[in-house]
Design an enzyme around this catalytic site. Structure first.
Site, PDB file in Angstrom:
ATOM      1  CE  LYS A 183      -1.833   2.786   2.874  1.00 11.01           C
ATOM      2  NZ  LYS A 183      -1.695   4.027   2.076  1.00 11.01           N
ATOM      3  CD  GLU A 258      13.687   0.876   8.953  1.00 11.22           C
ATOM      4  OE1 GLU A 258      14.165   1.916   9.430  1.00 11.22           O
ATOM      5  OE2 GLU A 258      14.297  -0.203   8.950  1.00 11.22           O
ATOM      6  CB  CYS A 292      13.721   8.846   7.226  1.00 11.57           C
ATOM      7  SG  CYS A 292      14.697   7.750   6.194  1.00 11.57           S
ATOM      8  CD  GLU A 390      10.849  13.152  10.450  1.00 18.15           C
ATOM      9  OE1 GLU A 390       9.695  12.778  10.736  1.00 18.15           O
ATOM     10  OE2 GLU A 390      11.672  12.446   9.843  1.00 18.15           O
TER      11      GLU A 390
HETATM   12  P1  NAD Z   1       2.677   8.739   7.396  1.00 22.81           P
HETATM   13  O1  NAD Z   1       2.912   8.036   8.678  1.00 22.81           O
HETATM   14  O2  NAD Z   1       1.764   9.888   7.362  1.00 22.81           O
HETATM   15  O3  NAD Z   1       2.118   7.719   6.291  1.00 22.81           O
HETATM   16  C1  NAD Z   1       2.827   6.547   5.955  1.00 22.81           C
HETATM   17  C2  NAD Z   1       1.859   5.488   5.484  1.00 22.81           C
HETATM   18  O4  NAD Z   1       1.020   5.095   6.552  1.00 22.81           O
HETATM   19  C3  NAD Z   1       0.926   5.951   4.358  1.00 22.81           C
HETATM   20  O5  NAD Z   1       0.830   4.914   3.412  1.00 22.81           O
HETATM   21  C4  NAD Z   1      -0.394   6.168   5.076  1.00 22.81           C
HETATM   22  O6  NAD Z   1      -1.519   6.014   4.250  1.00 22.81           O
HETATM   23  C5  NAD Z   1      -0.340   5.076   6.122  1.00 22.81           C
HETATM   24  N1  NAD Z   1      -1.211   5.292   7.298  1.00 22.81           N
HETATM   25  C6  NAD Z   1      -1.623   6.454   7.824  1.00 22.81           C
HETATM   26  N2  NAD Z   1      -2.398   6.224   8.922  1.00 22.81           N
HETATM   27  C7  NAD Z   1      -2.462   4.880   9.064  1.00 22.81           C
HETATM   28  C8  NAD Z   1      -3.088   4.005  10.021  1.00 22.81           C
HETATM   29  N3  NAD Z   1      -3.809   4.486  11.033  1.00 22.81           N
HETATM   30  N4  NAD Z   1      -2.913   2.685   9.873  1.00 22.81           N
HETATM   31  C9  NAD Z   1      -2.173   2.179   8.862  1.00 22.81           C
HETATM   32  N5  NAD Z   1      -1.558   2.936   7.924  1.00 22.81           N
HETATM   33  C10 NAD Z   1      -1.697   4.279   8.035  1.00 22.81           C
HETATM   34  O7  NAD Z   1       4.136   9.133   6.848  1.00 22.81           O
HETATM   35  P2  NAD Z   1       4.495  10.027   5.581  1.00 22.81           P
HETATM   36  O8  NAD Z   1       4.144  11.441   5.885  1.00 22.81           O
HETATM   37  O9  NAD Z   1       3.998   9.397   4.336  1.00 22.81           O
HETATM   38  O10 NAD Z   1       6.093   9.860   5.548  1.00 22.81           O
HETATM   39  C11 NAD Z   1       6.956  10.712   6.237  1.00 22.81           C
HETATM   40  C12 NAD Z   1       7.504  10.031   7.477  1.00 22.81           C
HETATM   41  O11 NAD Z   1       8.126   8.807   7.120  1.00 22.81           O
HETATM   42  C13 NAD Z   1       8.592  10.848   8.139  1.00 22.81           C
HETATM   43  O12 NAD Z   1       8.421  10.807   9.527  1.00 22.81           O
HETATM   44  C14 NAD Z   1       9.867  10.127   7.746  1.00 22.81           C
HETATM   45  O13 NAD Z   1      10.943  10.323   8.624  1.00 22.81           O
HETATM   46  C15 NAD Z   1       9.410   8.715   7.716  1.00 22.81           C
HETATM   47  N6  NAD Z   1      10.302   7.887   6.897  1.00 22.81           N
HETATM   48  C16 NAD Z   1      11.132   6.991   7.517  1.00 22.81           C
HETATM   49  C17 NAD Z   1      12.021   6.223   6.765  1.00 22.81           C
HETATM   50  C18 NAD Z   1      12.933   5.219   7.428  1.00 22.81           C
HETATM   51  O14 NAD Z   1      13.446   4.356   6.724  1.00 22.81           O
HETATM   52  N7  NAD Z   1      13.150   5.277   8.729  1.00 22.81           N
HETATM   53  C19 NAD Z   1      12.063   6.360   5.375  1.00 22.81           C
HETATM   54  C20 NAD Z   1      11.205   7.286   4.781  1.00 22.81           C
HETATM   55  C21 NAD Z   1      10.325   8.040   5.551  1.00 22.81           C
END
Ligand code: NAD
Length: 488
Positions: A183, A258, A292, A390
């Site tokens: 997803k 992650e 990230c 962040e």
């Molecule tokens: P987000 O948490 O808003 O969304 C990530 C995913 O989770 C999306 O697909 C979203 O639809 C889904 N989601 C949202 N609510 C959910 C729920 N209640 N249950 C299940 N799935 C749900 O994150 P984002 O804004 O897309 O990404 C940015 C974040 O990701 C930043 O904090 C960044 O640091 C982190 N990130 C971490 C890494 C790593 O490898 N550590 C890599 C890339 C991004």
């Protein structure tokens, strides 16, 4: 190289069991290009519970059926075939994704392609190395240990590296014999949909790799599903916590998280200044800070603070000229992903004006699209939001320090622990500081960098589990012990 551009409007279905199918859920949503807020496509489907159940049923059938008969060598062949298909197919798909992610297509030829292709080739080599264990029958039992796949896995991905994240999860999952439902983020789903048929072309049976679209509600359906055995999640800390809870409340599925970061880069007085400047500036500007591993906290030793800060600020200011149309191959930096992200970042920056000294940037860049100026704050208050949280934009803070002990305390004063960097020519100090820093990855004379061969993931609240390298394989398998009674 296939030059044909992909039409975003062509991706308005889910990819289930080896074909595009209309979602049972009737809800859809539109996506805009963050460079000018023009509509890219108007009808991305939101997968319903019925769609998720269908995907899981297909995945289970593939896992127990044809995919379970594949030998390790056959799995390797599929992964390598997929890697070679990407030679022609990846660039148009990354270009498609760029239209909603704002990730510059200039990153495609080197950063994105190398990363994605390396990932497939790397894990293709691991399929036949899942050796188990043998213990002799000194107590009357021969003991065998097998490493078995978990079954139906799901990847829930963030917006900021849609295809790289897809492959980082999919390649180790499939190398070890699992099946996976992806997803993508609701903000950047198109490339993941576009890449799906290549799995069939590469020889993976239907149901082994599927893509469903939708927002958090769809992600939650996966996280609480009773037949999904693992969620591999990359995203924010807030969502990660929710997923962990849903997994615990449903079937105790395995969860890898992650999450975010607030990564420190520590520059000692003896560092190669130009090298430190190059890495720290790139470390906050790549993907406009939506990384990230972004080097969002910079600590510089007092003896070189004036000269370092002056040059860092100059480079950040000059970088404003490198922002532009992410679909132009000559452009280095693009917009933030959408208006919501721009509003979030500008609100944090506005608040920070009371907590730190703004020395460059601080405002929206231009008047069209979701662009943010490269922004630097000096000496934020220790408890301020800009120092603790962040930002996920091209915004960094700089603090000055005197001693090694002092800067280690400063760098570790955070709930995040993803990556860090230490800049010094003193190898003993580099090793001391790298041991003391509480982060999953430490770069020496580099920062914000990952490598496929070695584990990547966060300490403290930056994550649970590891991706990359052999470590990812362990988290897509579970040991099974077989006891053979030699007396029978
Ligand atoms: P987000 O948490 O808003 O969304 C990530 C995913 O989770 C999306 O697909 C979203 O639809 C889904 N989601 C949202 N609510 C959910 C729920 N209640 N249950 C299940 N799935 C749900 O994150 P984002 O804004 O897309 O990404 C940015 C974040 O990701 C930043 O904090 C960044 O640091 C982190 N990130 C971490 C890494 C790593 O490898 N550590 C890599 C890339 C991004």
């Amino acid at each position: 190289m296939s030059a044909a551009a992909l039409d975003p409007k062509g991706f308005n279905k889910l990819y289930l069991n080896g074909e595009y199918v209309a979602a049972k859920g009737t809800e859809t949503y539109a996506l805009r290009n963050p460079k000018d807020n023009s509509t890219v496509t108007a009808d991305v489907p939101i997968a319903s519970a019925e769609d998720v159940d269908a995907a899981v049923a297909f995945a289970e059938a593939a896992f127990r059926g044809p995919w379970s008969k594949f030998t390790a060598v056959q799995r390797t062949e599929c992964l390598l075939k997929l890697a070679s298909l990407l030679d022609d197919e990846l660039t148009p798909i990354l270009t498609l994704d760029s239209q909603t992610s704002g990730i510059p297509v200039s990153l495609a030829p080197v950063r994105e392609r190398t990363y994605i292709k390396n990932c497939l080739v790397y894990y293709a080599g691991w399929t036949d190395k899942q050796k188990g264990d043998y213990f002799p029958a000194d107590d009357g039992f021969v003991k065998l240990v097998r490493h078995e796949p978990l079954g139906v896995c799901a990847a829930i991905n963030p917006f900021n590296g849609p295809l790289a994240t897809l492959f980082l999860k999919t390649a180790p999952a499939l190398a070890t014999g699992n099946v996976i439902i992806v997803k993508p983020s609701e903000k950047t789903p198109l490339g993941s949909l576009a890449i799906a048929p290549l799995f069939a072309k590469a020889g993976f049976p239907p149901g082994v790799f599927q893509v469903i679209t939708g927002a958090g509600s769809t992600g939650a359906l996966l996280a609480e599903h009773m037949k999904i055995r693992k969620i591999s999640f990359t995203g924010s800390l807030t969502t990660g916590r929710k997923i962990q809870e849903l997994a615990a409340r449903s079937n105790l599925k395995r969860v890898t998280l992650e999450l975010g970061g607030k990564s420190p880069a520590i520059v000692f007085a003896d560092a190669n200044l130009d090298n430190a400047l190059t890495w720290t500036v790139n470390g906050i500007l790549t993907r406009s800070g939506q990384l990230c591993v972004a080097a969002s906290r910079v600590y510089v030793q007092r003896e070189i603070a004036d000269v370092f800060i002056q040059q860092y600020v100059e480079r950040m200011k000059a970088a404003s000229n490198d922002f532009g149309d992410p679909q132009d191959p000559g452009v280095k930096f693009g917009p933030l992903v959408d208006e919501g992200q721009l509003a979030r970042v500008t609100a944090m920056v506005d608040k920070a004006r009371n907590d730190a000294e703004l020395v460059v940037g601080g405002a929206r860049l231009g008047t069209t699209g979701c662009y943010m100026e490269p922004t630097v704050f000096l000496n934020p208050k220790n408890d301020s939001e800009i120092y603790k949280n962040e930002v996920f934009g091209p915004v960094s803070i700089i603090k000055t320090f005197d001693t090694e002990d002092e800067v280690i305390d400063m760098a570790n004063d955070t709930e995040y622990g993803l990556t860090s960097g230490v800049f010094t020519r003193d190898i003993a100090r580099a090793l001391r500081v790298s041991a003391a820093i509480e982060s999953g990855v430490v770069g020496i004379n580099c920062v914000s960098v990952q490598n496929m061969q070695v584990p990547f993931g966060g300490k403290k609240q930056s994550g649970v589990g590891r991706e990359f390298g052999e470590y990812a394989l362990r988290l897509f398998t579970e040991p099974k012990t077989v006891l053979i009674n030699m007396a029978a």
